[in-house]
Design an enzyme around this catalytic site. Structure first.
Site, PDB file in Angstrom:
ATOM      1  N   LYS A 109       0.681   9.786 -42.489  1.00  0.00           N
ATOM      2  CA  LYS A 109       0.547   8.438 -43.048  1.00  0.00           C
ATOM      3  C   LYS A 109       1.957   7.866 -43.026  1.00  0.00           C
ATOM      4  CE  LYS A 109      -3.389   9.267 -46.066  1.00  0.00           C
ATOM      5  NZ  LYS A 109      -3.840   9.320 -47.466  1.00  0.00           N
ATOM      6  N   HIS A 135       6.172   5.313 -46.716  1.00  0.00           N
ATOM      7  CA  HIS A 135       6.295   3.957 -47.228  1.00  0.00           C
ATOM      8  C   HIS A 135       7.392   3.862 -48.274  1.00  0.00           C
ATOM      9  CE1 HIS A 135       4.356   4.860 -50.997  1.00  0.00           C
ATOM     10  NE2 HIS A 135       3.423   5.507 -50.333  1.00  0.00           N
ATOM     11  N   HIS A 154       7.923   6.279 -51.186  1.00  0.00           N
ATOM     12  CA  HIS A 154       8.604   7.528 -50.827  1.00  0.00           C
ATOM     13  C   HIS A 154      10.109   7.288 -50.711  1.00  0.00           C
ATOM     14  CE1 HIS A 154       4.550   8.349 -48.842  1.00  0.00           C
ATOM     15  NE2 HIS A 154       4.618   9.094 -49.923  1.00  0.00           N
TER      16      HIS A 154
END
Length: 596
Positions: A151, A154, A157
């Site tokens: 994933k 983003h 994080h």
């Protein structure tokens, strides 16, 4: 090491003048106050010595000691027969407060001596000004960043990464034994989805090129398929069940994906000046404790069964009901977190474990800590959640999906354009690519850490990359300018040893004094950050120091100063400021530049 030339004073527990010279001056103030106001002890008086406001060095608020008598009478006792000495130049009384100004000559000399000694003659061989030993013999495990493989990495994080890296540096600075963990989202039904999608959309070549991006693309495509075809999800769930049951044929591709992703992450984190002692992940949490935890909670009567799913009832602590196992028997991340914490304690025997996770997860962490304490683990109270708010509006300028490397690339290229505007300076830089990347990353990090971490903030490209005001590029510029002082004044180098530099001329300069007291306060800034887990205090310090230096340039000149003693003392002040600003930047995980 250069020792202090100040008169000796009694020791106050918890102070250490060998690592923070201001402790010495504070003790001298406390001694004045306690000598004049019995039965007040030295230690009690010390707790009342605070930094002053508006140009005062230190202030004591008399009412806090709860002594008999009016503040005016108490103040008069402290002021009677006051003679300036090596520590205190003057005391002024204002209503309930006593303000103390330090002796400028000793303040400046002692601060610079200490910074020089702890930077260049440190017992460990590494610069140690600002460090302390409060955590000696203690172990901390810090889990941060923790992206999901496949994933996008983003912004949440990114915040966790920046704050976590700061905490790792901070705990090391305070003498703790630190283990940093990146707990990857490398398990769960999404891997069933990717396995199904990979047969259709996967490419070995793209996978080798950039595993993180390719797996994300596969995941996006197969998720689109799943919207129109319910069978995709059924297949994915069956595949993940095979993974959970340890079916080797279902795990073989997953292992390759994980390994390639970690390799790519290591490169990306390295650009951010971040590394981990261990990459672990949800997949590594054993089944044994997941099952045992359920059994134990069941025996304690804390589990309810709702349509086949297992729940823990935490209503009486106002934490709702927490799902521990889904009806299809697969684990969920709460169960894995519980088991993971138990395994970590068995492995590390930590004194503290910190989770750097967004505040949206406050309830999840509270439930997870509560369950461990209900299970009777004596170390459950050593777990700590360091949370943070949201970043709003962060995407690339085109507004596309946010991968970490896209943001770094964009920040670097905008910086690069700005640097090209000054052709002479640009041509003097050996590696403009590296410099523009570092300045860009500094901009991202400082914008993130400038306010309290719990605050949401709106990401602003223009603000982040500006050289004006309190921004990352401004800090780098301040450091570069201090570093250039040696290049610009070769005739003063090498400087004589500290004992032969006459700093008395600096005592008349308010600029030199402002810089010195800020430099002297750095060990306190570190200790406060340790209490609050806030990088913002260190950022504020770095800006205050940079501003104090930039207002000194015009009056405290080095180049062109005819009196060589004065020039040497000023240069030494600037070099000590460079060393401390550099230390504060490194604490914030920023690489200080020498040219830009």
């Amino acid at each position: 090491m250069a020792s202090s030339t100040l008169p000796s004073l009694p020791h106050v527990p918890g102070t250490d003048a060998s690592s923070c010279i201001l402790d010495c001056f504070r003790t001298a103030i406390a001694k004045r106050v306690s000598d004049a106001l019995p039965p007040l002890t030295l230690d009690q008086a010390y707790t009342g010595v605070d930094y002053g406001k508006k140009g005062m060095d230190f202030t004591v608020a008399l009412p806090r000691f709860r002594l008999p008598g009016k503040p005016d009478e108490l103040a008069a006792k402290v002021l009677s027969n006051f003679q300036p000495d090596d520590f205190i130049a003057s005391i002024t009384h204002d209503k309930q407060f006593l303000h103390f100004q330090l002796n400028s000559a000793s303040l400046i000399r002692e601060v610079l001596n200490q910074i020089h000694a702890l930077t260049y003659e440190s017992p460990t061989g590494k610069p140690s000004y600002g460090t302390n030993t409060s955590g000696a013999g203690k172990k901390v495990v810090i889990e941060f960043s923790s992206p999901n493989i496949a994933k996008s990495f983003h912004v949440g994080h990114l915040r966790s990464t920046i704050i976590g890296a700061f905490l790792v540096n901070l705990y090391k600075t305070c003498g703790w034994d630190v283990t940093s963990l990146n707990y990857l989202g490398d398990w769960g039904t999404q891997f069933g989805m990717i396995a199904v999608g990979f047969e259709k959309y996967g490419s070995q070549e793209e996978l080798q090129k950039d595993a993180i991006k390719h797996l994300y693309d596969v995941y996006v495509k197969v998720s689109r398929d799943a919207e129109s075809d319910p069978n995709v999800k059924v297949e994915a769930a069956q595949f993940f069940k095979r993974m959970e049951d340890g079916d080797e044929s279902a795990l073989v591709n997953w292992r390759v994906w994980r390994e390639l992703s970690v390799k790519k992450y290591i490169e990306e984190y390295d650009r951010l000046n971040v590394s981990f002692d261990r990459y672990t992940g949800e997949s590594e949490v054993g089944k044994e404790w997941q099952d045992k935890a359920l059994e134990q909670l069941d025996q304690q009567g804390l589990i309810t069964d709702v349509n086949g799913a297992k729940l823990v009832d935490l209503e009486k602590w106002k934490m709702g009901k927490a799902v521990l196992r889904k009806a299809d028997g697969t684990s969920i991340y709460l169960t894995r977190d519980i088991a993971g914490a138990i395994e970590r304690y068995e492995k590390y025997h930590f004194d503290k474990m910190i989770y750097v996770v967004a505040s949206q997860q406050d309830l999840h962490l509270a439930q997870f800590f509560k369950i461990l304490s209900l299970m009777g683990f004596p170390w459950a109270d050593r777990l700590e959640h360091v949370n943070y708010g949201l970043v709003l509006g962060m995407s690339t300028r085109k507004g596309t999906a946010v991968f970490l490397n896209q943001i770094i690339k964009e920040a670097s290229s905008v910086m690069h354009e700005q640097m090209r505007r000054n052709e002479d300076k640009y041509n003097a830089i050996e590696d403009p690519e590296m410099v523009s990347q570092e300045v860009g990353i500094t901009g991202i990090k400082i914008q993130d850490m400038a306010a309290k971490r719990i605050n949401n903030y709106t990401f602003n490209w223009d603000r982040m990359l500006s050289f004006e005001g309190d921004t990352g590029p401004y800090l780098q510029y301040a450091h570069v300018r201090l570093t250039s002082m040696e290049r610009k004044n070769p005739e003063l180098l090498p400087l004589p040893p500290p004992s032969q530099i006459d700093t008395s001329s600096l005592a008349d300069s308010t600029h030199a004094r402002d810089i010195a007291i800020l430099l002297g306060s750095y060990p306190d800034v570190v200790k406060t950050a340790m209490k609050t887990h806030e990088p913002s205090g260190v950022v504020t310090f770095a800006f205050r120091l940079s501003h104090a230096i930039s207002s000194a340039w015009e009056t405290l000149v080095v180049k062109g100063e005819k009196d060589l003693d004065k020039a040497r003392a000023r240069l030494w002040l600037y070099l000590c400021a460079r060393d401390v600003l550099g230390a504060a930047m490194r604490l914030l995980s920023i690489r200080p530049l020498e040219r830009m």
